[in-house]
Design a protein around this motif. Sequence first.
Motif, PDB file in Angstrom:
ATOM      1  N   MET A   1       0.833  -1.205   0.000  1.00 36.56           N
ATOM      2  CA  MET A   1       0.000   0.000   0.000  1.00 36.56           C
ATOM      3  C   MET A   1       0.866   1.252   0.000  1.00 36.56           C
ATOM      4  SD  MET A   1      -2.999   1.009   2.698  1.00 36.56           S
ATOM      5  CE  MET A   1      -3.937   2.526   2.525  1.00 36.56           C
ATOM      6  N   TYR A   2       1.951   1.213   0.778  1.00 35.75           N
ATOM      7  CA  TYR A   2       2.862   2.349   0.842  1.00 35.75           C
ATOM      8  C   TYR A   2       4.202   1.962   0.235  1.00 35.75           C
ATOM      9  CZ  TYR A   2      -0.587   4.100   4.166  1.00 35.75           C
ATOM     10  OH  TYR A   2      -1.745   4.518   4.758  1.00 35.75           O
ATOM     11  N   GLY A   3       4.975   2.961  -0.146  1.00 38.99           N
ATOM     12  CA  GLY A   3       6.291   2.712  -0.710  1.00 38.99           C
ATOM     13  C   GLY A   3       7.376   2.851   0.327  1.00 38.99           C
ATOM     14  N   SER A   4       8.233   3.851   0.134  1.00 40.19           N
ATOM     15  CA  SER A   4       9.373   4.021   1.032  1.00 40.19           C
ATOM     16  C   SER A   4       8.999   4.711   2.332  1.00 40.19           C
ATOM     17  CB  SER A   4      10.469   4.824   0.328  1.00 40.19           C
ATOM     18  OG  SER A   4       9.996   6.126  -0.011  1.00 40.19           O
ATOM     19  N   ILE A   5       7.823   5.349   2.399  1.00 40.56           N
ATOM     20  CA  ILE A   5       7.391   6.057   3.609  1.00 40.56           C
ATOM     21  C   ILE A   5       5.938   5.722   3.898  1.00 40.56           C
ATOM     22  CG2 ILE A   5       9.030   7.960   3.297  1.00 40.56           C
ATOM     23  CD1 ILE A   5       6.767   9.597   2.133  1.00 40.56           C
ATOM     24  N   ALA A   6       5.562   5.912   5.161  1.00 42.81           N
ATOM     25  CA  ALA A   6       4.184   5.609   5.559  1.00 42.81           C
ATOM     26  C   ALA A   6       3.762   6.555   6.679  1.00 42.81           C
ATOM     27  CB  ALA A   6       4.066   4.165   6.039  1.00 42.81           C
ATOM     28  N   PRO A   7       2.518   7.038   6.661  1.00 38.19           N
ATOM     29  CA  PRO A   7       2.022   7.864   7.771  1.00 38.19           C
ATOM     30  C   PRO A   7       1.742   6.991   8.986  1.00 38.19           C
ATOM     31  CG  PRO A   7       0.274   7.472   6.183  1.00 38.19           C
ATOM     32  CD  PRO A   7       1.510   6.859   5.603  1.00 38.19           C
ATOM     33  N   VAL A   8       2.123   7.473  10.171  1.00 37.02           N
ATOM     34  CA  VAL A   8       1.910   6.715  11.408  1.00 37.02           C
ATOM     35  C   VAL A   8       1.504   7.669  12.528  1.00 37.02           C
ATOM     36  CG1 VAL A   8       3.573   4.907  10.820  1.00 37.02           C
ATOM     37  CG2 VAL A   8       4.352   6.925  12.072  1.00 37.02           C
ATOM     38  N   TRP A   9       1.051   7.082  13.628  1.00 35.18           N
ATOM     39  CA  TRP A   9       0.811   7.818  14.873  1.00 35.18           C
ATOM     40  C   TRP A   9       1.803   7.291  15.902  1.00 35.18           C
ATOM     41  CZ3 TRP A   9      -2.434  11.875  14.828  1.00 35.18           C
ATOM     42  CH2 TRP A   9      -3.385  11.936  13.812  1.00 35.18           C
ATOM     43  N   LEU A  10       2.653   8.154  16.421  1.00 33.03           N
ATOM     44  CA  LEU A  10       3.584   7.760  17.474  1.00 33.03           C
ATOM     45  C   LEU A  10       2.892   7.647  18.811  1.00 33.03           C
ATOM     46  CD1 LEU A  10       6.671   9.975  16.551  1.00 33.03           C
ATOM     47  CD2 LEU A  10       6.258   7.572  15.963  1.00 33.03           C
ATOM     48  N   ALA A  11       1.808   8.378  18.962  1.00 34.98           N
ATOM     49  CA  ALA A  11       0.967   8.389  20.155  1.00 34.98           C
ATOM     50  C   ALA A  11      -0.315   9.111  19.742  1.00 34.98           C
ATOM     51  CB  ALA A  11       1.662   9.113  21.306  1.00 34.98           C
ATOM     52  N   PRO A  12      -1.349   9.070  20.556  1.00 35.66           N
ATOM     53  CA  PRO A  12      -2.550   9.832  20.207  1.00 35.66           C
ATOM     54  C   PRO A  12      -2.231  11.299  19.930  1.00 35.66           C
ATOM     55  CG  PRO A  12      -3.020   8.363  22.031  1.00 35.66           C
ATOM     56  CD  PRO A  12      -1.541   8.270  21.785  1.00 35.66           C
ATOM     57  N   ASP A  13      -2.675  11.803  18.784  1.00 38.66           N
ATOM     58  CA  ASP A  13      -2.470  13.192  18.378  1.00 38.66           C
ATOM     59  C   ASP A  13      -1.024  13.530  18.041  1.00 38.66           C
ATOM     60  OD1 ASP A  13      -5.190  13.750  18.710  1.00 38.66           O
ATOM     61  OD2 ASP A  13      -4.911  14.245  20.825  1.00 38.66           O
ATOM     62  N   VAL A  14      -0.177  12.527  17.847  1.00 42.46           N
ATOM     63  CA  VAL A  14       1.208  12.775  17.429  1.00 42.46           C
ATOM     64  C   VAL A  14       1.435  12.072  16.094  1.00 42.46           C
ATOM     65  CG1 VAL A  14       3.654  12.652  18.015  1.00 42.46           C
ATOM     66  CG2 VAL A  14       1.954  12.919  19.828  1.00 42.46           C
ATOM     67  N   ALA A  15       1.148  12.803  15.010  1.00 44.66           N
ATOM     68  CA  ALA A  15       1.318  12.250  13.663  1.00 44.66           C
ATOM     69  C   ALA A  15       2.780  12.327  13.246  1.00 44.66           C
ATOM     70  CB  ALA A  15       0.447  13.021  12.670  1.00 44.66           C
ATOM     71  N   ALA A  16       3.194  11.373  12.428  1.00 45.53           N
ATOM     72  CA  ALA A  16       4.576  11.346  11.953  1.00 45.53           C
ATOM     73  C   ALA A  16       4.629  10.583  10.635  1.00 45.53           C
ATOM     74  CB  ALA A  16       5.487  10.693  12.986  1.00 45.53           C
ATOM     75  N   THR A  17       5.793  10.646  10.007  1.00 41.42           N
ATOM     76  CA  THR A  17       6.060   9.853   8.811  1.00 41.42           C
ATOM     77  C   THR A  17       7.144   8.846   9.145  1.00 41.42           C
ATOM     78  OG1 THR A  17       5.474  11.653   7.303  1.00 41.42           O
ATOM     79  CG2 THR A  17       6.874   9.909   6.433  1.00 41.42           C
ATOM     80  N   LEU A  18       6.912   7.584   8.808  1.00 39.80           N
ATOM     81  CA  LEU A  18       7.886   6.522   9.064  1.00 39.80           C
ATOM     82  C   LEU A  18       8.570   6.155   7.751  1.00 39.80           C
ATOM     83  CD1 LEU A  18       8.801   4.751  11.501  1.00 39.80           C
ATOM     84  CD2 LEU A  18       7.282   2.967  10.585  1.00 39.80           C
ATOM     85  N   VAL A  19       9.898   6.207   7.757  1.00 36.27           N
ATOM     86  CA  VAL A  19      10.690   5.873   6.568  1.00 36.27           C
ATOM     87  C   VAL A  19      11.106   4.411   6.673  1.00 36.27           C
ATOM     88  CG1 VAL A  19      12.716   6.462   5.189  1.00 36.27           C
ATOM     89  CG2 VAL A  19      11.502   8.239   6.455  1.00 36.27           C
TER      90      VAL A  19
END
Length: 375
Positions: A1-19
Amino acid sequence: MYGSIAPVWLAPDVAATLVVEWRAAVRILNDPEHFPADPTRWEKTARADSPVFEVLRGRRNALRCAGVEHSRYRATIKAALAETDRFKVEQAVERAAESLIGEFHAAGSADLRAQYALPLTVRVMCELLGLTTRQAHQVWAEMAAMMDGVPEAGERFGAALYEAVTSKRAHPAQDMMSRLIQHEHGLDDIEVVEQTALLLGPGTETTCNLITNAVLIALTDERFAGGLHGGSLVTRDAIDEVLFTDTPLPNFCITYPRQPQLIDDVWLPADEPVVISMAACNSDPALEPTRDFDAIDRWGNRSHLSWGAGPHACPAQDIAGIIVQRAIDQLFDVLPDLRLPPDEVPRWRLGPFHRAVVALPVVFPPAPAVFPASP
């Protein structure tokens, strides 16, 4: 579904991008202009009560800043590390290992995390930094309280280090803290505290986890059957295997782009954490040996990202390597019949950033202590 990066939540209300791909990670880690490690702008809208806020927030140290400030702090740390006698590091590990093994050798069982790996790394780093026995005990107690989630422990930990720094400034010696204080960049007391905390906190926790993960693989992987002495691979190979397949920092090396950045046809938002998944990148198929001339053979070239890469790569990896290798060698030299209890299944600690066992119980034939227990 994703390539080299993916959107994630590190904790509630803490959005990040995972490489999750190696080449994208290396590109980001080597581009501090577009991917700085300074979270100042992110902090303005971040929730201070988030469980990951303390890990992500800005600090006056080489890990959580960028530009000239980062260069200044990193130079002092590299100088302090470079002037540390590696033979003295080995001696410090051996003294700590002998003392700790002496405390449980006759019992026939131990928790290698709580009774060996963690106290050993803390003792060694405290000695190299130049902390007195009293200061080391105080710092150790507050670090343990911090790991137990005691709210006031972080403040007390900082206060204990501040006391140590002011005392060391008045009475310098041949140790890493003195070299931080005496560096030509002229760090103030708080800056020395922050660099010391960086060496002592994340440094000891990660090193401890590398020891336990390497011992665990030595006890469970058939290539190491019978302990490191009986297996076909040596300690260095076991450590490299862990750094590739069970890295103690599976997700870290966090940056905060100040403008939207395009990575592999995906726009990364500004002022949002970009987290490198070292665990995913280390298992990237691009690292597997193939006939493709562009492929990377992981064996022998240390192409894993467990130490990071670029200007924020871990500057203490050689000293950490000495501590880990000597600690494991000493353990198996004294306890060659070390093994896991029957039906033992490792339990892993929760959290997005570390790969660490809750405990590492082991059993071995009880015998009189080879080394005297510490008083």
